[in-house]
Enzyme design. Structure first.
Site, short mmCIF file in Angstrom:
data_model
loop_
_atom_site.label_atom_id
_atom_site.label_comp_id
_atom_site.label_asym_id
_atom_site.label_seq_id
_atom_site.Cartn_x
_atom_site.Cartn_y
_atom_site.Cartn_z
N TYR A 5 0.84 -1.21 0.00
CA TYR A 5 0.00 0.00 0.00
C TYR A 5 0.87 1.25 0.00
O TYR A 5 0.61 2.21 -0.72
CB TYR A 5 -0.92 0.00 1.23
CG TYR A 5 -2.00 1.06 1.14
CD1 TYR A 5 -3.27 0.74 0.67
CD2 TYR A 5 -1.74 2.38 1.51
CE1 TYR A 5 -4.25 1.72 0.57
CE2 TYR A 5 -2.72 3.36 1.40
CZ TYR A 5 -3.98 3.02 0.94
OH TYR A 5 -4.94 3.99 0.83
N PHE A 35 -7.30 19.46 -25.13
CA PHE A 35 -8.01 18.19 -25.35
C PHE A 35 -9.38 18.26 -24.64
O PHE A 35 -9.56 19.02 -23.71
CB PHE A 35 -7.17 17.02 -24.84
CG PHE A 35 -7.85 15.70 -25.09
CD1 PHE A 35 -8.06 15.26 -26.39
CD2 PHE A 35 -8.32 14.91 -24.05
CE1 PHE A 35 -8.72 14.07 -26.65
CE2 PHE A 35 -8.98 13.72 -24.30
CZ PHE A 35 -9.18 13.30 -25.59
N ASP A 36 -10.33 17.44 -25.10
CA ASP A 36 -11.71 17.58 -24.58
C ASP A 36 -11.83 17.37 -23.07
O ASP A 36 -12.58 18.08 -22.41
CB ASP A 36 -12.71 16.70 -25.36
CG ASP A 36 -12.32 15.24 -25.42
OD1 ASP A 36 -11.15 14.94 -25.19
OD2 ASP A 36 -13.19 14.41 -25.72
N ASP A 85 0.71 19.24 -21.26
CA ASP A 85 -0.15 18.05 -21.40
C ASP A 85 0.62 17.11 -22.31
O ASP A 85 0.82 17.38 -23.49
CB ASP A 85 -1.50 18.47 -21.99
CG ASP A 85 -2.42 17.29 -22.22
OD1 ASP A 85 -1.96 16.13 -22.08
OD2 ASP A 85 -3.60 17.50 -22.55
N ALA A 99 0.53 13.63 -23.25
CA ALA A 99 0.12 12.30 -23.72
C ALA A 99 1.04 11.76 -24.83
O ALA A 99 1.46 10.61 -24.78
CB ALA A 99 -1.32 12.36 -24.21
N LYS A 142 -0.76 6.48 -23.92
CA LYS A 142 -0.33 6.74 -25.30
C LYS A 142 1.16 6.40 -25.43
O LYS A 142 1.50 5.24 -25.60
CB LYS A 142 -0.60 8.21 -25.67
CG LYS A 142 -2.07 8.50 -25.94
CD LYS A 142 -2.84 8.89 -24.72
CE LYS A 142 -4.19 9.46 -25.02
NZ LYS A 142 -5.01 9.60 -23.81
N HIS A 148 -20.10 13.69 -26.57
CA HIS A 148 -19.77 12.76 -27.66
C HIS A 148 -19.72 11.30 -27.22
O HIS A 148 -19.96 10.41 -28.00
CB HIS A 148 -18.45 13.16 -28.33
CG HIS A 148 -17.28 13.21 -27.41
ND1 HIS A 148 -17.15 14.17 -26.44
CD2 HIS A 148 -16.20 12.41 -27.30
CE1 HIS A 148 -16.03 13.95 -25.78
NE2 HIS A 148 -15.43 12.89 -26.27
N1 F0G Z 1 -4.63 14.98 -23.00
C1 F0G Z 1 -4.57 14.59 -24.29
C2 F0G Z 1 -3.77 15.38 -25.27
C3 F0G Z 1 -5.24 13.42 -24.68
O1 F0G Z 1 -5.19 13.05 -25.96
C4 F0G Z 1 -5.97 12.69 -23.72
C5 F0G Z 1 -6.70 11.49 -24.08
C6 F0G Z 1 -5.98 13.15 -22.40
C7 F0G Z 1 -5.29 14.29 -22.08
C8 F0G Z 1 -6.75 12.42 -21.32
O2 F0G Z 1 -6.12 11.25 -20.99
O3 F0G Z 1 -7.70 9.42 -21.66
O4 F0G Z 1 -5.82 9.01 -20.07
O5 F0G Z 1 -7.77 10.32 -19.37
N2 F0G Z 1 -6.93 11.15 -25.25
C9 F0G Z 1 -7.56 9.95 -25.72
C10 F0G Z 1 -7.69 10.02 -27.20
C11 F0G Z 1 -8.78 9.56 -25.00
O6 F0G Z 1 -8.39 9.15 -27.76
O7 F0G Z 1 -7.11 10.90 -27.84
P1 F0G Z 1 -6.90 9.92 -20.50
#
Ligand code: F0G
Length: 458
Positions: free
Chosen positions: A72, A124-125, A215, A217, A258, A450
């Site tokens: 833990y 990102f969304d 950010d 990813a 990613k 979406h």
């Molecule tokens: N930032 C970026 C640039 C992303 O592309 C994503 C996720 C996230 C943050 C959020 O990360 O999914 O681990 O919570 N992108 C995925 C996509 C979902 O399909 O592009 P997460």
């Protein structure tokens, strides 16, 4: 004869996939309310919905899974990951989270308050969602070149410093605490940000007394493009480029699903001990104790290994060449795609491919549906459905680009699969004049609609 390029791995475990008939697909997509997220994976032949968490781990990563320490507190897996983050990314402090959006949730719980403004490059969304959920505003400062899909420009992910200055001039400066830089810029087409731009944005942030948060990813793909396209970096290793990129940042959020090639995981890393202490409170509350956050020990081990492999040139070269292989096939046939081809996906310009569909009928979603019906390929809409409604006016937001993203999972499909995808797109392109109607919304969630939206064909 010149020896051609080939993948830097061989395959030892496979997952069977199945072709379906057009009749089956017409029925399934109807049952899914024309939302591709609602399809069962076995109803999909080639799944390009996302490259997130869908890659194939290496044998070294699977070996690391067996060595995971599930204590833990104070697990060796935590320290393994901590060292990998320090060595590769250069950050002293980190908090594990279960994925990228959880990292955003924790960090923004400290940094984002009602009325705040967060400038960035095509947030990102989920990033935008976490900002808007806190009644703050995300302002996009991506360079205009990104919105002209046919334009060849090496770093279409860049931030426009003039737009950024305007945000600071036109708003109450006390409401801006940080700039968020997404590398690579997913929403504008997997487009990279140049080292020069990262440096300029960092200098700008310092001059304004705000932080720069990256950010991250697809940070390794960004480093690959810097090596291939930016003068002065051609002889540097990916790890050297990565280290320099982060030397300009104060903190980072990471979706490890990613470029670190794991199926689940994320983290926040930062230089400031104060920020770490503030975020730690929320991490414990939302994710888990400091030394595991949202992750099990075995997953932290696989992630530490993935960060190392994911920043090797050969891994990136194999991956990005496959994306380019698909992209170039489409370009050869005259399919309108975002140029140059991005790191993780090919983005089809749906407004150009389906000129008969008005924006109110969601051309990108319509194209994604057609592609599924054609050959069981699942892509994703990056257009007006994803853009959601304006939080204040509740009117639909129509972004400049209506794209269908075909995201290619890492080390998962072969180029034969890419040939199938290309043929399916070409078939839809050839019958584009027969596609006269799009879709309309029958049900939607108030934010991030979406994922669950229900549609009907007009
Ligand atoms: N930032 C970026 C640039 C992303 O592309 C994503 C996720 C996230 C943050 C959020 O990360 O999914 O681990 O919570 N992108 C995925 C996509 C979902 O399909 O592009 P997460």
């Amino acid at each position: 004869m010149e020896i051609p390029f080939a993948e830097s791995y061989r395959i030892k475990m496979v997952t069977p996939i199945r072709r379906s008939t057009k009749e089956e697909r017409l029925q399934w997509i109807k049952e899914a309310k024309y939302n591709l997220f609602n399809l069962k994976s076995e109803q999909v032949f080639i799944d390009l919905l996302t490259d997130s968490g869908t890659g194939a781990m290496s044998e070294q990563q699977w070996s690391e899974m067996m060595l995971g320490d599930e204590s833990y507190a104070g697990a060796s897996s935590y320290y393994k990951l901590k060292h990998a983050i320090k060595d590769i990314l250069g950050f002293e402090h980190f908090l594990p989270t279960h994925q990228g959006r959880a990292a955003e949730n924790v960090l923004f719980s400290v940094l984002v308050k009602e009325g705040d403004i967060v400038p960035g490059n095509s947030h990102f969304d989920t990033t935008k969602g976490h900002i808007e959920f806190r009644k703050a505003k995300a302002i996009d400062c991506t360079i205009d070149e990104a919105f002209d899909t046919e334009l060849e420009y090496p770093f279409k992910g860049n931030i426009d410093i003039n737009k950024l200055s305007q945000v600071f001039e036109q708003n109450d400066k006390t409401k801006i605490k940080f700039i968020i830089l997404t590398i690579t810029n997913n929403t504008s087409g997997g487009q990279p940000v140049s080292m020069q731009n990262i440096k300029e944005v960092s200098e700008f942030a310092k001059a304004k007394g705000v932080s720069l948060i990256v950010d991250s990813a697809r940070f390794a793909e960004n480093a690959y493009f810097i090596k291939m396209r930016e003068k002065g970096y051609e002889n540097k290793t990916i790890k050297e480029i990565v280290a320099e990129m982060y030397s300009y940042a104060d903190a980072m959020t990471m979706s490890s699903k990613k470029d670190a090639i794991v199926n689940m995981g994320g983290f926040i890393a930062m230089r400031s001990k104060k920020l770490f202490d503030q975020a730690a409170v929320f991490n414990i509350m939302f994710e888990g104790y400091l030394t595991y956050g949202g992750m099990s020990g075995r997953d932290m081990n696989a992630l530490a290994q993935g960060l190392d492999e994911g920043t090797e040139f050969e891994t990136l070269e194999t991956r990005i060449k496959q994306v380019e292989y698909l992209g170039n096939k489409l370009i050869e046939y005259g399919i309108p795609v975002q140029h140059p081809i991005g790191g993780h996906a090919v983005f089809i310009d749906a407004k150009k491919l389906l000129p008969n569909i008005p924006k109110e009928e969601f051309p990108a979603q319509t194209l994604a549906i057609e592609l599924y019906i054609e050959a069981g390929i699942r892509g994703v809409e990056i257009g007006a459905i994803l853009a959601d409604r304006d939080p204040e006016t509740r009117k639909n937001r129509y972004p400049e680009l209506e794209l269908v993203r075909l995201a290619i999972p890492r080390r998962t499909y072969t180029n034969n699969h890419m040939d199938v995808v290309a043929a399916a797109i070409i078939n839809v392109f050839d019958r584009k004049n027969e596609i006269k109607n799009g879709v309309s919304i029958i049900n939607e969630a108030p934010i991030m609609r979406h994922f669950t939206v229900e549609l009907e064909r007009i």
